[in-house]
Design an enzyme around this catalytic site. Structure first.
Site: not given
Length: 383
Positions: A42, A70-72, A74, A87, A131, A194, A340
């Site tokens: 991010g 799920s990255n896109l 941000r 990446k 993060d 995050c 979780c």
């Protein structure tokens, strides 16, 4: 100095060069600079885009993750066509298409105590876009030991921070570093990253752009940078504040009586890995075997309801905020596996239940649901 630039570069950087307080001199410093960006997520996305566009001559990228859908929300450096690719490779291709006049080195690795000094030593400035606390302390300590400027930024839900640590001041001394602000890492599982706590997608764009600005200021010497100051921004109220950061004589790496002289890996202190934490663990493979072999177990998923609806592996959904009030719904006569996303919230749940209700039969799913899905190569959505 003009000989350092091609005609194409002079045209590209014209809007920089014509600024009276910037000019060709500052642009030359950018071209000759070497900047390492740790984390291409991010924060790394806007940092890398703006540093490449500005003409930083040599950029290094450290990351070991792949692009996920799920990255896109941000990470604007990537598109849907890069989902599943490394990446660093996707970032390098994008940056080279943005500015073919710069050099880009990539490091497909997790930064750790054995490689950090070797990587960081070749750069003038490090932009910390991570993060998690283990890497944050590692980057800080490597920069202090090697005498490098550390441009720091962090984001959390709706809030962001920016500072410049260990900067070489005009009097030849080094400015405050991260440990002057936070001398020691937090206790395991105390703070979520995050991926656990969430972040407003536009926030890393705002904070990352500020981080890129501080990198450019640190290199060129223009303006007044954030050395000795911590800038904070609240996206909901649009309020910002600056706090002074002073050198702490008790700083364990640069204080009056330092105790840190080499790098260590900080996962055991920060709870990023759960292998050494004082709760019973079950690996994804072990849990899968328990499930397929008919072991008498109970699954308790402590994520929020909306997360459970996105993806789950069965069990009972009791969010962490409701866990104490729902203790009587949790079995005491068989194995109970707490789940979780990454294993942080489930550890908190276990500690609460063990300390307040004397549970003895709780297990934490090591690495959380995302590791379970990844390790077992399940065709389930991730988020």
């Amino acid at each position: 100095m003009e000989n350092l630039f091609s005609k194409e570069e002079l045209k590209r950087y014209n809007r920089h060069i014509i600024i009276p307080d910037f000019g060709l001199e500052a642009q030359t410093k950018l071209k000759q600079a070497r900047v390492l960006v740790v984390g291409a997520g991010g924060l790394g996305s806007p940092v890398l885009l703006y540093l490449a566009a500005a003409g930083i001559g040599n950029i290094g990228i450290v990351d070991f993750d792949v692009v996920d859908d799920s990255n896109l929300q941000r990470q604007v450096l990537y598109g849907i066509e890069e989902i599943g690719t490394l990446k660093i490779e996707a970032a390098k291709a994008r940056l080279q298409s943005l500015n073919p006049h710069i050099n880009i080195a990539v490091y497909n690795t997790h930064l750790h105590s054995k490689n950090a000094l070797e990587i960081v030593k070749d750069y003038d400035v490090v932009a910390d876009g991570t993060d998690n606390f283990p890497t944050r302390y590692l980057v800080n300590d490597a920069c202090v030991l090697l005498g490098k400027t550390n441009v720091y930024a962090s984001i959390y839900q709706f809030e962001g921070q920016v500072s410049v640590f260990n900067h070489l001041e005009l009097d030849g001394t080094r400015g405050p570093n991260y440990r002057d602000l936070y001398p020691t890492p937090p206790e395991p599982g105390l703070v979520a990253n995050c991926s656990e706590a969430g972040v407003l997608g536009i926030l890393p764009g705002i904070i990352g752009s500020m981080q890129a600005l501080e990198v450019i200021k640190a290199i060129t010497g223009i303006g007044e940078n954030l050395s000795g100051k911590l800038f904070t921004f609240d996206a909901l109220s649009f309020e910002s504040r600056k706090f002074n950061v002073k050198k702490n004589p008790k700083n364990p790496i640069s204080g009056e009586h330092p105790t840190i002289f080499e790098l260590i890996d900080y996962e055991q202190f920060c709870g990023s890995k759960v292998i050494d934490l004082p709760v019973k663990q079950v690996s994804p493979e072990e849990l899968y075997n328990w499930q397929t072999e008919g072991e008498n177990i109970q699954l308790i998923d402590v994520r929020e309801d909306f997360e459970f609806e996105i993806v789950n592996i069965g069990g009972k959904n009791i969010s962490l905020s409701r866990i104490a009030a729902s203790a009587d719904e949790i079995a005491t006569d068989k194995k109970v596996v707490m789940i979780c996303k990454s294993g942080v919230r489930s550890i908190k749940a276990i500690k609460l239940l063990e300390e307040q209700y004397n549970f003895k039969n709780l297990y934490n799913l090591e690495g959380g649901l995302m590791t379970y899905i990844s390790d077992l190569e399940l065709d389930l959505p991730t988020y």
